[in-house]
Design a protein around this motif. Structure first.
Motif, short mmCIF file in Angstrom:
data_model
loop_
_atom_site.label_atom_id
_atom_site.label_comp_id
_atom_site.label_asym_id
_atom_site.label_seq_id
_atom_site.Cartn_x
_atom_site.Cartn_y
_atom_site.Cartn_z
N ARG A 17 0.84 -1.19 0.00
CA ARG A 17 0.00 0.00 0.00
C ARG A 17 0.88 1.24 0.00
NH1 ARG A 17 -4.50 0.73 4.69
NH2 ARG A 17 -5.07 2.79 3.93
N LYS A 18 0.40 2.29 -0.65
CA LYS A 18 1.15 3.55 -0.71
C LYS A 18 0.12 4.67 -0.63
CE LYS A 18 3.63 6.11 -4.30
NZ LYS A 18 4.13 5.97 -5.69
N GLU A 19 0.38 5.65 0.22
CA GLU A 19 -0.61 6.70 0.42
C GLU A 19 0.06 8.01 0.79
OE1 GLU A 19 -4.25 6.75 3.38
OE2 GLU A 19 -4.06 4.76 2.43
N HIS A 20 -0.44 9.11 0.26
CA HIS A 20 0.04 10.41 0.70
C HIS A 20 -0.82 10.85 1.88
CE1 HIS A 20 1.79 14.38 0.64
NE2 HIS A 20 0.57 14.88 0.70
N VAL A 21 -0.19 11.13 3.01
CA VAL A 21 -0.95 11.57 4.18
C VAL A 21 -0.65 13.05 4.38
CG1 VAL A 21 -1.39 11.21 6.65
CG2 VAL A 21 -0.89 9.25 5.18
N GLU A 27 4.76 10.62 2.48
CA GLU A 27 4.35 9.44 1.71
C GLU A 27 4.47 8.26 2.67
OE1 GLU A 27 3.13 9.76 -1.32
OE2 GLU A 27 3.64 11.90 -1.25
#
Ligand SMILES: [Zn+2]
Length: 286
Positions: A17-21, A27
């Motif tokens: 999983r990869k997400e910008h928070v 990242e």
């Protein structure tokens, strides 16, 4: 910088999983080791306070403090770093901004931080080696855990040890002792009914063989979690752990399970006592 794609593998780790928070301007990546199943959480941003943590699920089955004694003992030297005081040696360099090890009720953490990239990768190597390949001789167990001591030939026999003494101090605080019993009452039969730090009256029940076995069972990468934070190169971080340590393992180990214990359906009443100073005035006290 690498454009990480979910589903692809980077140095033995599959990106799940990869997400910008936005809240933390970071990242965030969640990897899983393709052979060992070890999760690796990476929070990447421009913060120069590079942080690494190797965490293990250390589930106590009694109050001998085995997890706590191990936390002390792995820092007394490893195969690659056979030195007696790992923290002392690292502190001489003075380039870490955080350095510690902590035992929780079901987890042991080995975190550190540094703003210096070379030092960051050096200490990461030290931390991985001490947790995965510690020497753990009997003398370390006796020093950090417990041993018999006599000041002179006709002096009384005493019990001593770094963790034993530390926990005697902790348990001299009535609150600590009371909470230990409250948890035991509220969650009987569970992991949390035990004192992972060690109950001073139970610590001497621990044998050297049980201590070594606890390490073998709980300090396998499959029972751990890796954490990376800050501005270091993520590929380099994954490669450092994979090439120098995880690639050596043939297959996965087992994961420790927290024990749920018995359900409580009605109020529990516990009566217990704690020590006070011999000359204390007990009137009006509970
Ligand atoms: Zn301690």
């Amino acid at each position: 910088m690498t454009d990480f794609t979910p589903g692809s593998t980077y140095h033995g780790f599959i990106l799940r999983r990869k997400e910008h928070v936005a809240d933390i301007n970071s990242e965030v990546y969640l990897f899983e080791h393709e052979v060992l199943g070890t999760p690796a959480l990476a929070i990447k941003n421009a913060d120069p306070n590079k942080t690494f943590c190797f965490t293990f699920q250390t589930v106590p089955e009694d109050s001998t403090g085995v997890a706590h004694i191990l936390e002390h003992s792995v820092l007394m030297g490893s195969k690659k770093y056979p030195i007696h005081d790992v923290f002392g040696e690292i502190n001489k360099g003075g380039l870490t901004t955080f350095l510690n090890a902590m035992t929780g009720s079901d987890t042991t953490w080995y975190p550190f931080a540094s703003r210096n990239t070379t030092e960051y990768f050096n200490i990461m190597d030290v931390y991985c080696d001490v947790v995965l390949n510690p020497l753990l001789p009997r003398s370390t167990f006796e020093q950090e855990g417990w041993h018999y001591h006599k000041e002179s030939e006709d002096a009384p026999l005493q019990l001593q040890g770094v963790v034993l003494n530390e926990m005697k101090g902790a348990f001299s605080d009535p609150i600590r002792s009371i909470f230990h019993h409250i948890f035991g009452g509220l969650m009987p039969g569970s992991t949390y009914a035990h004192e992972s730090g060690g109950d001073p009256s139970v610590i001497p029940d621990l044998s050297y063989e049980q201590f070594v076995e606890f390490h073998r069972k709980h300090y396998h990468p499959s029972n751990g979690i890796l954490f990376f934070y800050g501005d270091a190169d993520l590929e380099q971080e994954l490669a450092a752990v994979q090439d120098n340590f995880l690639a050596d393992y043939d297959g996965p180990g087992t994961k420790a399970e927290v024990v749920q214990g018995d359900d409580i359906s009605e109020p529990v009443f516990i009566e217990d006592s704690y020590a006070v100073q011999p000359d204390s005035d007990l009137s009006g006290k509970t």
